[in-house]
Scaffold this motif. Structure first.
Motif, PDB file in Angstrom:
ATOM      1  N   SER A   1       3.385  -3.591   0.609  1.00 46.50           N
ATOM      2  CA  SER A   1       2.806  -2.337   1.085  1.00 46.50           C
ATOM      3  C   SER A   1       3.295  -2.030   2.494  1.00 46.50           C
ATOM      4  CB  SER A   1       1.282  -2.430   1.089  1.00 46.50           C
ATOM      5  OG  SER A   1       0.847  -3.377   2.046  1.00 46.50           O
ATOM      6  N   SER A   2       3.096  -0.772   2.908  1.00 47.44           N
ATOM      7  CA  SER A   2       3.546  -0.370   4.243  1.00 47.44           C
ATOM      8  C   SER A   2       2.815  -1.165   5.324  1.00 47.44           C
ATOM      9  CB  SER A   2       3.325   1.123   4.442  1.00 47.44           C
ATOM     10  OG  SER A   2       1.956   1.461   4.260  1.00 47.44           O
ATOM     11  N   PHE A   3       1.504  -1.429   5.106  1.00 46.39           N
ATOM     12  CA  PHE A   3       0.754  -2.214   6.095  1.00 46.39           C
ATOM     13  C   PHE A   3       1.276  -3.644   6.164  1.00 46.39           C
ATOM     14  CE2 PHE A   3      -2.639  -5.233   7.118  1.00 46.39           C
ATOM     15  CZ  PHE A   3      -2.991  -4.785   8.377  1.00 46.39           C
ATOM     16  N   SER A   4       1.520  -4.240   4.995  1.00 44.78           N
ATOM     17  CA  SER A   4       2.026  -5.612   4.962  1.00 44.78           C
ATOM     18  C   SER A   4       3.380  -5.720   5.634  1.00 44.78           C
ATOM     19  CB  SER A   4       2.129  -6.101   3.514  1.00 44.78           C
ATOM     20  OG  SER A   4       0.865  -6.142   2.905  1.00 44.78           O
ATOM     21  N   ARG A   5       4.237  -4.728   5.392  1.00 41.89           N
ATOM     22  CA  ARG A   5       5.548  -4.734   6.029  1.00 41.89           C
ATOM     23  C   ARG A   5       5.413  -4.567   7.544  1.00 41.89           C
ATOM     24  NH1 ARG A   5      10.632  -4.527   4.733  1.00 41.89           N
ATOM     25  NH2 ARG A   5      10.125  -4.414   2.519  1.00 41.89           N
ATOM     26  N   PHE A   6       4.520  -3.667   7.969  1.00 41.12           N
ATOM     27  CA  PHE A   6       4.315  -3.460   9.407  1.00 41.12           C
ATOM     28  C   PHE A   6       3.832  -4.749  10.065  1.00 41.12           C
ATOM     29  CE2 PHE A   6       1.534  -2.365  12.995  1.00 41.12           C
ATOM     30  CZ  PHE A   6       2.424  -1.653  13.780  1.00 41.12           C
TER      31      PHE A   6
ATOM     32  N   TYR B   1       4.246  -7.831   8.923  1.00 38.12           N
ATOM     33  CA  TYR B   1       5.318  -8.824   8.848  1.00 38.12           C
ATOM     34  C   TYR B   1       6.337  -8.614   9.969  1.00 38.12           C
ATOM     35  CZ  TYR B   1       9.257 -11.518   7.047  1.00 38.12           C
ATOM     36  OH  TYR B   1      10.294 -12.403   6.924  1.00 38.12           O
ATOM     37  N   GLN B   2       6.622  -7.352  10.264  1.00 36.69           N
ATOM     38  CA  GLN B   2       7.631  -7.039  11.274  1.00 36.69           C
ATOM     39  C   GLN B   2       7.085  -7.136  12.701  1.00 36.69           C
ATOM     40  OE1 GLN B   2       8.838  -3.108  10.001  1.00 36.69           O
ATOM     41  NE2 GLN B   2      10.448  -3.905   8.657  1.00 36.69           N
TER      42      GLN B   2
END
Length: 221
Positions: A2-7, A9-10
Motif C-alpha cells: 500500500s501507499s502507506f506501507s511504501r511511505f 518503508y522509504q
C-alpha cells in the motif's frame, strides 16, 4: 504494498526517530515540570502550571543544553571525517584512495541539483551545506541554552537578593561553561566509542558496521 506501507518503508528511520524524540521530550516536560516546581517550592515561590512551564527557562535550558552538544558532535564528526582516517573503521573513508564524495561535482550529470548546475557561490554553499547547517543549529542551541540558563539563574539570584544578569552575563559564569563542557565531552566520547568499537565489533545488517565476515583491519580501511 500500500501507499502507506511504501511511505513507511522509504522513510521509516526518520519517522521512528521522530516518535522517539517526541516521546522522550514528553517525558522530559512532565518530569521537568515537577522537578522545577519542587525547586520553586523550596524557595517559597509559586508553582508553575504546565502551560507556564512550557515557556520557562528551566525547560529551555535543559532542552537546548543537550541539543547544543548533539549538533556540535555531528558537525565536528562531519568535518573531521573529511581529512582524518581510521584504519579498520567503517566510519572512516578509505586510507589510500579517493571516494565518490571526493570527486569534483559534475554539472552535466543527469539529475544534478540546481546549485551544482548553477556553480559559483551557490555551488560553494551547497558543497558545505551540511556542516554549515549543523554548526548553525549548534550556535542557535548554544544561545537558547544560555538564554534559558540566565532565566533560571536570575530566579535564584532574585530569591537570594543578588544582582540579575543578562544572557551575555550568564555566558561569563562558570556554571554555564560547566553545563556545556560536561555535555561536549560526552558527545566526543560517543564519537570515539563508535569509531573505535566498529573496528573490532559487528552488527548484522547495520550500515554503521562492516560485514560480519570482514577482517578486523583489512587493507584500505
Amino acid at each position: 504494498m500500500s501507499s502507506f506501507s511504501r511511505f513507511f518503508y522509504q522513510n521509516g528511520l526518520l519517522l521512528v526517530t521522530f516518535v522517539l524524540i517526541m516521546s522522550a521530550l514528553l517525558g522530559q516536560v512532565l518530569t521537568g515540570w515537577h522537578d522545577n516546581n519542587d525547586d520553586l517550592q523550596q524557595m517559597g515561590l509559586a508553582a508553575l502550571t504546565l502551560g507556564q512551564y512550557l515557556h520557562s527557562g528551566h525547560l529551555l535550558e535543559a532542552t537546548f543544553e543537550n541539543w547544543e552538544s548533539e549538533f556540535l558532535q555531528m558537525g565536528v564528526y562531519v568535518v573531521l571525517t573529511i581529512w582524518l582516517r581510521q584504519k579498520g573503521s567503517p566510519e572512516s573513508k578509505k586510507l589510500d584512495e579517493l571516494e565518490d564524495v571526493d570527486q569534483r561535482p559534475d554539472p552535466t550529470k543527469p539529475g544534478a541539483p540546481w546549485p551544482v548546475r548553477r556553480g559559483g557561490l551557490w555551488l560553494h554553499l551547497y558543497q558545505h551545506s551540511l556542516s554549515l547547517a549543523l554548526f548553525g543549529l549548534f550556535f542557535g542551541a548554544f544561545y537558547l541554552h544560555a538564554r534559558g540558563g540566565a532565566m533560571v539563574y536570575n530566579i535564584e539570584q532574585g530569591h537570594e537578593g543578588k544582582p540579575l544578569v543578562t544572557v551575555w552575563g550568564y555566558m561569563h559564569t562558570a556554571r554555564f561553561w560547566f553545563e556545556s563542557f560536561q555535555n561536549w565531552q560526552s558527545e566526543f566520547v560517543s564519537i570515539f566509542s563508535l569509531v573505535g568499537l566498529s573496528i573490532f565489533l559487528r552488527q548484522q545488517s547495520s550500515p554503521q558496521s562492516k560485514p560480519v565476515d570482514a577482517p578486523t583491519t583489512e587493507t584500505g580501511k
